[in-house]
Design a protein around this motif. Sequence first.
Motif, mmCIF file in Angstrom:
data_model
loop_
_atom_site.group_PDB
_atom_site.id
_atom_site.type_symbol
_atom_site.label_atom_id
_atom_site.label_comp_id
_atom_site.label_asym_id
_atom_site.label_seq_id
_atom_site.Cartn_x
_atom_site.Cartn_y
_atom_site.Cartn_z
ATOM 1 N N ASN A 131 15.265 -16.117 11.003
ATOM 2 C CA ASN A 131 13.930 -15.398 11.229
ATOM 3 C C ASN A 131 13.381 -14.509 10.152
ATOM 4 O OD1 ASN A 131 16.312 -15.472 13.369
ATOM 5 N ND2 ASN A 131 14.637 -15.092 14.617
ATOM 6 N N ASP A 217 10.901 -5.880 18.236
ATOM 7 C CA ASP A 217 10.258 -6.177 16.809
ATOM 8 C C ASP A 217 9.574 -7.398 16.829
ATOM 9 O OD1 ASP A 217 11.953 -4.386 15.593
ATOM 10 O OD2 ASP A 217 13.820 -5.547 15.437
ATOM 11 N N GLY A 218 9.336 -8.071 17.921
ATOM 12 C CA GLY A 218 8.214 -8.780 18.241
ATOM 13 C C GLY A 218 6.980 -8.387 18.396
ATOM 14 N N ILE A 220 3.102 -7.113 18.253
ATOM 15 C CA ILE A 220 2.147 -7.401 17.266
ATOM 16 C C ILE A 220 1.117 -6.485 17.098
ATOM 17 C CG2 ILE A 220 -0.195 -9.172 17.088
ATOM 18 C CD1 ILE A 220 1.133 -10.986 18.660
ATOM 19 N N ILE A 229 0.855 -11.985 11.251
ATOM 20 C CA ILE A 229 0.743 -12.272 12.361
ATOM 21 C C ILE A 229 1.450 -13.674 12.936
ATOM 22 C CG2 ILE A 229 -0.131 -12.336 14.617
ATOM 23 C CD1 ILE A 229 -2.110 -10.072 13.445
ATOM 24 N N LEU A 232 5.101 -13.847 12.139
ATOM 25 C CA LEU A 232 5.654 -13.248 13.238
ATOM 26 C C LEU A 232 5.798 -14.038 14.605
ATOM 27 C CD1 LEU A 232 7.225 -10.763 14.824
ATOM 28 C CD2 LEU A 232 5.015 -9.759 15.284
ATOM 29 N N VAL A 233 4.949 -14.750 14.778
ATOM 30 C CA VAL A 233 4.919 -15.592 16.163
ATOM 31 C C VAL A 233 6.021 -16.861 15.921
ATOM 32 C CG1 VAL A 233 3.459 -17.307 17.548
ATOM 33 C CG2 VAL A 233 2.549 -14.903 16.682
ATOM 34 N N VAL A 236 9.929 -15.490 16.019
ATOM 35 C CA VAL A 236 10.443 -15.244 17.184
ATOM 36 C C VAL A 236 9.945 -15.988 18.481
ATOM 37 C CG1 VAL A 236 10.719 -12.635 16.469
ATOM 38 C CG2 VAL A 236 8.603 -13.431 17.635
ATOM 39 N N ALA A 243 6.830 -13.156 20.292
ATOM 40 C CA ALA A 243 5.957 -12.144 19.815
ATOM 41 C C ALA A 243 5.011 -11.813 21.198
ATOM 42 C CB ALA A 243 5.013 -12.526 18.868
ATOM 43 N N THR A 245 1.774 -8.595 22.743
ATOM 44 C CA THR A 245 1.005 -7.821 22.740
ATOM 45 C C THR A 245 0.829 -7.002 24.119
ATOM 46 O OG1 THR A 245 -1.407 -7.123 22.067
ATOM 47 C CG2 THR A 245 -0.989 -9.387 23.185
ATOM 48 N N HIS A 253 2.863 -12.521 26.145
ATOM 49 C CA HIS A 253 3.747 -12.978 25.226
ATOM 50 C C HIS A 253 2.879 -14.184 24.419
ATOM 51 C CE1 HIS A 253 7.256 -11.331 27.111
ATOM 52 N NE2 HIS A 253 7.897 -11.213 25.962
#
Length: 326
Positions: A131, A217-218, A220, A229, A232-233, A236, A243, A245, A253
């Motif tokens: 990751n 930690d996911g 955004i 971004i 990150l997506v 995880v 990820a 928001t 998600h």
Amino acid sequence: MPSGADGSIVYATCTEGGYEVLRNLLRKDARVSEIVSLTPEQGDRYGVSGYQSAKPLAERHNVPLYYVEQYDLETDRDRGHFQETDGDLLIVNGWQRLVPEDILRMFDRGALGVHGSADGLPKGRGRSPMNWSILEGMDRFLLSVIQLEEGTDEGAIVDTRKYEVTEFDTIRTLYYKLAMATTEILLESLEPILDGTFEYEPQEGTPTYYPKRKPDDGAIHWRNPTGKIHDLVRAVAEPYPGAFTEVDGARVHVWDAVPFSTDFGRDGRAGEILQVFETTEEFVVRTGDGTLLVREWEADEWEPHEGTVLESLGEPDRADEVIASE
């Protein structure tokens, strides 16, 4: 035979990746005398990312299956079970807990585990190295099979395989690569390990450690650059928690997203939904330096609408690159 003439293997796993390696070994007639795993209920209770039941393989190959009493193996029942097992070598793959030292010592040929990092051990010991490799923009991963010792990822190395980390990879596809690399190493090394002739290579250099990642930690932050971004997506995605928001109290998600363009929404706010495509339910969001196309998402009682501003959670990673307004 990859398992050696006399030795037998106890294989501990409860994840998709560990399952695939075990499946490969059994197809090559490795002498697996027992599978150690968690029940589906335990997988849920312990929050195991990518939990996979080992029962189908156990039944298909007629291998005894032992469900542990506790994930950390610290109970008298679990210790007693390993004391009585007739396995010569323990392989731990897809087991997100440290195995107690006294259990490791119960096996005549010791125990093997899997770990790696973009720079190779001893760099990148600790949690979630693949990751982190995506999050750090690395383009390779060096996967090692190692002896398991009391310390974290400190054991001597059996062998190492390198594989690419591409812009198309998610954490799941990296686990596919890990399964193939681990299988190659084990099939080449199990026989000399089990007959006691294998020579391990000690880790050399100054170790570094990755910190543990948590589901939160996911989060955004939409003022981050599009690439951050996107990474990150990918890092995880499933089988991890994903990820996310938030907007109007709803959690959204984001399971799949790709960089879109720097030519749209220059006057938009970070996190603003610029366009919703009704036929697919995909939507375009303004980021810190461009836009992101959200291709797969999940939310309860929420639908995307143009003009909605998704919340930025936490702090931006690279404030110097931000060009979108708040």
